[in-house]
Design a protein around this motif. Structure first.
Motif, PDB file in Angstrom:
ATOM      1  N   LEU A  91      56.511  83.259  28.914  1.00 59.41           N
ATOM      2  CA  LEU A  91      56.706  84.484  29.683  1.00 59.41           C
ATOM      3  C   LEU A  91      55.749  84.601  30.864  1.00 59.41           C
ATOM      4  O   LEU A  91      56.167  85.013  31.964  1.00 59.41           O
ATOM      5  CB  LEU A  91      56.573  85.699  28.766  1.00 59.41           C
ATOM      6  N   GLU A  92      54.476  84.291  30.672  1.00 59.41           N
ATOM      7  CA  GLU A  92      53.535  84.432  31.789  1.00 59.41           C
ATOM      8  C   GLU A  92      53.915  83.513  32.950  1.00 59.41           C
ATOM      9  O   GLU A  92      53.845  83.914  34.120  1.00 59.41           O
ATOM     10  CB  GLU A  92      52.113  84.139  31.313  1.00 59.41           C
ATOM     11  N   GLU A  93      54.313  82.290  32.630  1.00 61.79           N
ATOM     12  CA  GLU A  93      54.733  81.385  33.708  1.00 61.79           C
ATOM     13  C   GLU A  93      56.005  81.899  34.379  1.00 61.79           C
ATOM     14  O   GLU A  93      56.155  81.812  35.600  1.00 61.79           O
ATOM     15  CB  GLU A  93      54.963  79.984  33.158  1.00 61.79           C
ATOM     16  N   ILE A  94      56.920  82.434  33.589  1.00 65.18           N
ATOM     17  CA  ILE A  94      58.165  82.964  34.145  1.00 65.18           C
ATOM     18  C   ILE A  94      57.871  84.124  35.083  1.00 65.18           C
ATOM     19  O   ILE A  94      58.502  84.275  36.132  1.00 65.18           O
ATOM     20  CB  ILE A  94      59.109  83.368  33.000  1.00 65.18           C
ATOM     21  N   PRO A 153      48.747  93.515  30.115  1.00 57.56           N
ATOM     22  CA  PRO A 153      49.327  94.746  29.545  1.00 57.56           C
ATOM     23  C   PRO A 153      50.783  94.980  29.932  1.00 57.56           C
ATOM     24  O   PRO A 153      51.576  95.427  29.100  1.00 57.56           O
ATOM     25  CB  PRO A 153      48.416  95.848  30.100  1.00 57.56           C
ATOM     26  N   ARG A 154      51.144  94.684  31.177  1.00 57.66           N
ATOM     27  CA  ARG A 154      52.527  94.964  31.578  1.00 57.66           C
ATOM     28  C   ARG A 154      53.504  94.007  30.914  1.00 57.66           C
ATOM     29  O   ARG A 154      54.625  94.401  30.573  1.00 57.66           O
ATOM     30  CB  ARG A 154      52.664  94.918  33.104  1.00 57.66           C
ATOM     31  N   LEU A 155      53.106  92.763  30.730  1.00 57.87           N
ATOM     32  CA  LEU A 155      53.982  91.833  30.020  1.00 57.87           C
ATOM     33  C   LEU A 155      54.053  92.197  28.541  1.00 57.87           C
ATOM     34  O   LEU A 155      55.110  92.062  27.913  1.00 57.87           O
ATOM     35  CB  LEU A 155      53.500  90.397  30.201  1.00 57.87           C
ATOM     36  N   ILE A 205      61.815  89.302  40.276  1.00 55.61           N
ATOM     37  CA  ILE A 205      61.246  90.500  39.663  1.00 55.61           C
ATOM     38  C   ILE A 205      61.884  90.887  38.336  1.00 55.61           C
ATOM     39  O   ILE A 205      61.196  91.395  37.459  1.00 55.61           O
ATOM     40  CB  ILE A 205      61.272  91.690  40.650  1.00 55.61           C
ATOM     41  N   PHE A 206      63.178  90.687  38.159  1.00 51.00           N
ATOM     42  CA  PHE A 206      63.819  91.110  36.922  1.00 51.00           C
ATOM     43  C   PHE A 206      63.845  90.024  35.854  1.00 51.00           C
ATOM     44  O   PHE A 206      64.249  90.282  34.719  1.00 51.00           O
ATOM     45  CB  PHE A 206      65.263  91.560  37.197  1.00 51.00           C
ATOM     46  N   PHE A 207      63.423  88.828  36.225  1.00 49.73           N
ATOM     47  CA  PHE A 207      63.608  87.689  35.330  1.00 49.73           C
ATOM     48  C   PHE A 207      62.814  87.803  34.028  1.00 49.73           C
ATOM     49  O   PHE A 207      63.349  87.510  32.948  1.00 49.73           O
ATOM     50  CB  PHE A 207      63.277  86.391  36.068  1.00 49.73           C
ATOM     51  N   PRO A 208      61.536  88.220  34.043  1.00 43.08           N
ATOM     52  CA  PRO A 208      60.801  88.256  32.767  1.00 43.08           C
ATOM     53  C   PRO A 208      61.454  89.133  31.704  1.00 43.08           C
ATOM     54  O   PRO A 208      61.632  88.704  30.557  1.00 43.08           O
ATOM     55  CB  PRO A 208      59.422  88.786  33.180  1.00 43.08           C
ATOM     56  N   LEU A 209      61.819  90.375  32.052  1.00 46.77           N
ATOM     57  CA  LEU A 209      62.436  91.256  31.063  1.00 46.77           C
ATOM     58  C   LEU A 209      63.813  90.743  30.663  1.00 46.77           C
ATOM     59  O   LEU A 209      64.184  90.783  29.474  1.00 46.77           O
ATOM     60  CB  LEU A 209      62.535  92.681  31.602  1.00 46.77           C
ATOM     61  N   GLU A 242      51.589  91.012  40.748  1.00 41.07           N
ATOM     62  CA  GLU A 242      52.070  91.665  39.533  1.00 41.07           C
ATOM     63  C   GLU A 242      53.118  92.734  39.833  1.00 41.07           C
ATOM     64  O   GLU A 242      53.561  93.436  38.924  1.00 41.07           O
ATOM     65  CB  GLU A 242      50.895  92.289  38.779  1.00 41.07           C
ATOM     66  N   ALA A 243      53.524  92.854  41.083  1.00 37.80           N
ATOM     67  CA  ALA A 243      54.448  93.933  41.456  1.00 37.80           C
ATOM     68  C   ALA A 243      55.788  93.804  40.750  1.00 37.80           C
ATOM     69  O   ALA A 243      56.437  94.811  40.441  1.00 37.80           O
ATOM     70  CB  ALA A 243      54.649  93.956  42.975  1.00 37.80           C
ATOM     71  N   GLY A 244      56.222  92.585  40.483  1.00 42.75           N
ATOM     72  CA  GLY A 244      57.500  92.403  39.813  1.00 42.75           C
ATOM     73  C   GLY A 244      57.556  93.023  38.438  1.00 42.75           C
ATOM     74  O   GLY A 244      58.641  93.389  37.957  1.00 42.75           O
ATOM     75  N   THR A 245      56.399  93.179  37.793  1.00 45.24           N
ATOM     76  CA  THR A 245      56.389  93.748  36.442  1.00 45.24           C
ATOM     77  C   THR A 245      56.594  95.260  36.454  1.00 45.24           C
ATOM     78  O   THR A 245      56.743  95.866  35.397  1.00 45.24           O
ATOM     79  CB  THR A 245      55.062  93.430  35.730  1.00 45.24           C
ATOM     80  N   LEU A 246      56.592  95.889  37.636  1.00 46.18           N
ATOM     81  CA  LEU A 246      56.799  97.333  37.708  1.00 46.18           C
ATOM     82  C   LEU A 246      58.265  97.709  37.554  1.00 46.18           C
ATOM     83  O   LEU A 246      58.583  98.843  37.205  1.00 46.18           O
ATOM     84  CB  LEU A 246      56.298  97.878  39.050  1.00 46.18           C
TER      85      LEU A 246
END
Length: 867
Positions: free
Chosen positions: A797-800, A841-843, A806-810, A398-402
């Motif tokens: 989004l969760e699969e992405i 929560p982070r997503l 790391i920056f792809f979801p946002l 989950e580090a990419g979501t930071l």
């Protein structure tokens, strides 16, 4: 076959036996859950050290053939009471053999790990050898090149290792690549050999580095070399335009050398990683990545066009300084865990802001810092999804979501506040002590705060709790009372917590107080809920009071009514560039918060742009007004205002004195074009029938024009796009354009098929291409059709997050939502979240961040103030 003495066990069969217990000792299941858990990471740090990897990989020419390899992992084990856990994704199918001391051994596997039995290990020195097939997920394979990208925990997709930042190791690498390819890695090339239709590169052992920093690239690259003050640099690239390379190469080398020299002087520590190479990667996922000895950049960030704007020139200098600063802040000293990933990013950005100053003496760097950091930080901190700078993290997956603007933009602002609080020299002394104490090791934010706290009487731990460990920004208000004689009776400032918790943000305000004949600046401490400024009593009543007058104060600055009215009419009359930039940001907040009508702000911007002299401010205002135009104006007002705006923006192109500013105005004109006349002018530029004196257009400009025309001239789109594709000579840019082309089709069925194809992760491998396609699919001119993409985009989004970088979801969310302003789109987002109370929560926070402007546009519509 389950007894530990059966060393003759066939290893491949054992691995295929899934979770069967083939070792005498097991580890607790929580340690070997998916990803790399904090529990596992802490256990390994206590268990082993002195780790060294010798990795050998064979890279075939065809992407359809797998990359195969061997790895020898040596380490010292403090005790052998617990099994050793290696990280590797899908080891059952990807690991062919495991040996200890040359003898095959049995291992237990999970989806993400290999577990070595205690009976096969001993206290002290150990070595494990593995034969494996590398996973492609983090190898970024292309027809003629590949490059690794292992941040934050993606090395485990490629080969077995201990994939966590605080198990630093030395890496030795051997690459066998096709004839005609070259290769670059962290270590220097020590040997090459050509045999049996392949070239073998052997690279020197690295200094101790974290696993996410291990890197290599291989392929058909050209190499530029330069020397500065005895230091050798190499640039690997695939740019086929020799003129572009020649035009940019010296600046690229000069900027690197200037940054390196500055950092050596500031830190007192010579560059610690030997050689310095960098790679210009086509369509790279990020602007840059700080692998020591092999820094990556997005090629278009380095190789600028003649029409590059001032912001792009500064951006290139900043990203080079940023990645170079990482050699000390992140590479030499690395965070223990990714909850402190912000530390490496804040110091890289903070140092970059200092470094670029000497290279651009004509730039107002206070203005540049303001505009480069505050708008992006505010864009997150004003939302319901705001996150603290330092965030807890239980698992590296989950580090990419930071990552996001809070790390990259807010944190440098906060660090500048800290530097002002403790003093420049104290701050630098603390950083030098930090780098010396933890060099080639790991440290945490409390480690640094303790070093700085010992050097100042301030309670920095309390300061950190307010700024670093909690999200959001204060609302800053002016309290002004005017006496009967027309003088100031009282002047004060208050801060409020929008969340209603009573929290306070200790900071200093640099207040600008402008009277009829004078301008005063006040240094006002705001370390509590409110403060008075006694010295202002008796001053003449001011025209305006600007709490962020020098661009330092951080918060939602609510202007008093008199100041707001004066700035709406006379923003350009402010004599100071930074004050004008800061005032514009306050006006933008006022519009978003409903205290100022969008069309009123548009009129203010039009008047101010006609007189604004700072190119950076013009670019900021042009970008904001484009957003306002498409998102916050009612449809009928947008249509009515378009002809006049287009005339003004075109005059701006002609009026601009410098090519970089002409380019900024032209891009804004193209982005805002909304009439048939503007489309005809854009097509004349694209075809060459019209030229702009003093502004030579380059290939990327023509690509942008063709794409803009495709959504505005659907009748001409197929011809324009086909002809533009034929014009592109660079194979990487041609492939990118071809990928995006269907998203520009006038045929809705074609566009729907493009979107549907992105549900397959294999079609999302080139993330910048995907984001470009998504942005065109959701362009404001197509929003009525594109609203159907909103829910399925959210559902992906969760699969992405699992499969992307790391920056792809946002960025995916912004590419989806930024073109929309309808009630239907906003309702779709809200319904998606309401239906999923247990959503990660982070997503959820990322969605709330990306949807904030959409929600604000909807609220204005509900109030009858927008469309």
């Amino acid at each position: 076959m389950r007894f530990c003495s059966l060393r003759s066990l066939l290893v491949a069969a054992v691995i295929a036996a899934s979770t069967a217990t083939v070792a005498c000792s097991r580890v607790d299941e929580p340690i070997t859950t998916a990803g790399v858990s904090l529990e596992l990471a802490r256990a390994r740090v206590a268990q082993l050290d002195d780790v060294r990897y010798d990795v050998s990989l064979t890279i075939p020419a065809s992407r359809d053939e797998p990359v195969t390899g061997t790895a020898r992992i040596a380490f010292r084990l403090r005790d052998a009471k617990s099994p050793v856990v290696l990280d590797f994704v899908n080891p059952r199918t990807r690991v062919q053999a495991v040996r200890v001391g040359g003898v095959p051994v049995a291992v237990r596997t999970t989806d993400d790990h290999l577990v070595m039995a205690t009976s096969d290990l001993r206290p002290g020195a150990n070595a494990i050898a593995l034969d494996f097939t590398a996973g492609d997920e983090s190898l970024n394979r292309n027809p003629e090149f590949l490059y690794t990208l292992f941040v934050p925990d993606r090395a485990r997709f490629a080969f077995p290792l201990f994939d966590q930042p605080d198990v630093k190791a030395r890496y030795t690498l051997t690459l066998r690549v096709p004839i005609g390819w070259t290769a670059v890695a962290n270590g220097a090339t020590v040997a090459t050999d050509t045999a049996a239709g392949a070239v073998t590169f052997r690279f020197a052992e690295t200094e101790p580095i974290s696993s996410y920093l291990f890197a290599f690239a291989a392929g058909r690259f050209q190499i530029e070399e330069a020397e500065r003050d005895g230091r050798r640099y190499r640039l690997f690239h695939r740019e086929t335009d020799g003129t572009k390379v020649t035009r940019n190469r010296d600046a690229i080398f000069d900027l690197h050398h200037a940054a390196l020299t500055w950092l050596e002087e500031y830190t007192g520590i010579p560059y610690p990683f030997g050689k310095f190479d960098f790679v210009a990667v086509p369509a790279f996922q990020y602007n840059g990545m700080e692998h020591p000895g092999a820094v990556y950049y997005r090629a278009s960030t380095l190789f600028l066009e003649p029409t590059a704007t001032q912001a792009e020139l500064l951006g290139r200098a900043s990203v080079i300084a940023h990645e170079t600063a990482h050699m000390w802040f992140g590479d030499l000293v690395t965070m223990r865990w990714f909850d402190d990933v912000w530390m490496k990013e804040v110091f890289a950005n903070f140092m970059a802001a200092k470094i670029v100053n000497p290279s651009f003496p004509a730039i107002n760097h206070e203005l540049r810092f303001l505009l480069a950091h505050y708008p992006a930080a505010y864009a997150v901190d004003r939302t319901a999804g705001a996150n603290p700078i330092r965030q807890e993290l239980d698992n590296l997956r989950e580090a990419g979501t930071l990552y996001g603007a809070i790390i990259y933009q807010k944190a440098p602002i906060v660090m500048r506040h800290l530097e002002r609080r403790v003093g420049d020299s104290t701050f630098r002394d603390g950083l030098r002590a930090y780098l010396e104490r933890f060099r080639f090791g790991n440290a945490s934010w409390p480690d640094l705060i303790a070093l700085l706290d010992a050097r100042t009487p301030d309670d920095l731990a309390a300061w950190s709790r307010a700024w670093i460990e909690q999200p959001g920004r204060p609302t800053v208000r002016t309290g002004l009372a005017i006496a009967d004689d027309g003088t100031i009776a009282a002047l004060g400032f208050q801060q409020q917590d929008p969340a209603g918790t009573g929290r306070e943000w200790p900071q200093r305000l640099d207040v600008l107080v402008a009277g009829r004949d004078s301008v005063r600046r006040l240094d006002v401490p705001l370390d509590s809920a409110s403060t008075l400024v006694p010295e202002a009593s008796g001053w003449p009543a001011p025209r305006l009071v600007l709490p962020n007058g020098t661009g330092v104060a951080y918060g939602d600055v609510v202007l008093d009514p008199a100041t707001l009215a004066w700035l709406v009419d006379r923003l350009a009359d402010l004599p100071d560039e930074v004050a004008r930039g800061a005032a514009w940001l306050a006006l933008w907040d006022a519009m978003l918060d409903g205290r100022l009508e969008p069309e009123t702000l548009l009129a203010t911007g039009r008047r101010a742009l006609a007189r604004e002299s700072a190119e950076l401010t013009q670019q900021r205002m042009l970008a904001d007004l484009t957003t306002l135009f498409w998102r916050y104006l009612p449809d009928e007002r947008r249509t009515a205002l378009s002809p006049g705006l287009e005339r003004e923006w075109w005059r701006g192109v002609g009026r601009a004195a410098r090519p970089s500013l002409k380019a900024a105005w032209l891009r804004a004109y193209g982005a805002m074009a909304n009439t048939a006349a503007a489309s005809r002018r854009l097509e004349a530029l694209w075809s060459g029938a019209l030229t702009i004196p003093g502004l030579p257009l380059a290939e990327r400009d023509f690509i942008g024009l063709a794409q803009a025309l495709a959504v505005r001239r659907p009748d001409r789109a197929p011809d324009i796009l086909t002809r533009q594709l034929a014009r592109i000579t660079n194979p990487d840019r041609r492939a990118e354009f071809a990928f995006v082309m269907p998203a520009l089709s006038p045929d809705t069925a074609v566009r729907d098929s493009v979107f549907a194809s992105l549900a397959d992760a294999r079609n999302r491998e080139h993330e910048p291409w995907v984001l470009d396609a998504m942005a065109w699919l959701n362009h404001p001119l197509r929003r009525a059709h594109a609203v159907r993409y909103v829910r399925p985009s959210l559902e992906l989004l969760e699969e992405i997050q699992r499969t992307g970088d790391i920056f792809f979801p946002l960025n995916w969310l912004h590419a989806t939502l930024d073109g929309h302003n309808s009630t239907e789109a906003a309702a779709t987002v809200r319904a998606f979240l309401d239906e999923r109370p247990e959503y990660p929560p982070r997503l959820r926070a990322k969605i709330l961040q990306a949807a904030d402007a959409l929600f604000r546009a909807e609220r204005r519509r509900d109030d009858g103030r927008t469309g």
